[in-house]
Design a protein around this motif. Structure first.
Motif: not given
Length: 247
Positions: A149-154, A164-165, A230-238
């Motif tokens: 999976w791939r999650f992009e923070v908005r 909470v992202a 620590e998780l600004p918009p555009g950060t990607v989680l894998l």
């Protein structure tokens, strides 16, 4: 299709020099794209699975597998019907095999250095409608891809000492606690506890059959013990497990 194969500078792709042979990839892909019988398909597969996109003897995948993924999908979708099963099978093997140390990541469509398996999974999700239309074989390949999976923070807010992202999730993040790696401004960092905070947003597919045709959905994740900064918009989680895969 042959022009697309030739357009890639396969020699510039990294890979263990004692195992990866760029010319083998070209010959294998072209042979598969032009195959007219099972003998030719088998010969093409043998090339690609041994010093092409894979090293069969050690069950390892090369970065070339991620670059070849959309080409193999083109062959499966538009090439000779006799080659379809082999093209999809090679994609499944490439997704499952671990890469050699030092050759575990490729630059994805967003310029992020992602694990090889995640890059292949992205290409599979792009062809979701085609793969779903193939029935069981296509859905099984998609199910494997969606574990990467791939999650992009908005947007991200603070809540009880956690972050909470809200963002866009590609693939399927199961219930439970997961480790993840974050990608931001070229820096990779780790997260020890990521969980799904809310189910898919209203309007997102709820049933299995509906979800099969969706490549992305809105989602909300909780990151324990972290702050929104620590998780600004555009950060990607894998998935952290994908980043740890090494042969």
């Amino acid at each position: 299709m042959l022009e697309e194969i030739d357009a890639v500078d396969w020699a510039s792709l990294p890979g263990r020099p004692d195992r990866y042979e760029p010319a083998v990839v070209v010959r294998g892909l072209k042979a598969l794209a032009e195959a007219v019988d099972l003998r030719q398909v088998a010969e093409a597969r043998s090339r690609l699975a041994d010093r092409g996109i894979l090293h069969g003897h050690s069950a390892a995948a090369f970065p070339a597998a991620a670059v070849a993924a959309p080409l193999l999908l083109d062959i499966a979708q538009h090439g000779p019907p006799v080659a379809r099963g082999t093209a999809l099978g090679l994609l499944g093997e490439a997704l499952d095999c671990y890469p050699h140390a030092g050759y575990t990541r490729v630059t994805d469509h967003d310029g992020i250095a992602v694990p090889l398996c995640c890059a292949i999974a992205h290409h599979l999700r792009v062809r979701r409608a085609f793969l779903v239309g193939l029935g069981k074989a296509g859905r099984s390949l998609l199910a494997d891809a969606d574990t990467h999976w791939r999650f992009e923070v908005r947007e991200c807010v603070a809540d009880s000492g956690d972050a909470v992202a809200f963002g866009i999730l590609a693939g399927r993040l199961p219930d439970g606690v997961h480790e993840a790696e974050t990608h931001r401004a070229g820096v990779i960092a780790g997260l020890s506890e990521v969980t799904v905070e809310y189910p898919l947003a209203a309007g997102s597919p709820e049933s299995e059959s509906e979800a099969e045709v969706e490549s992305e959905a809105e989602a909300c994740l909780r990151v324990t013990g972290r702050q929104p900064a620590e998780l600004p918009p555009g950060t990607v989680l894998l998935p952290a497990d994908c980043g740890d895969r090494v042969h």
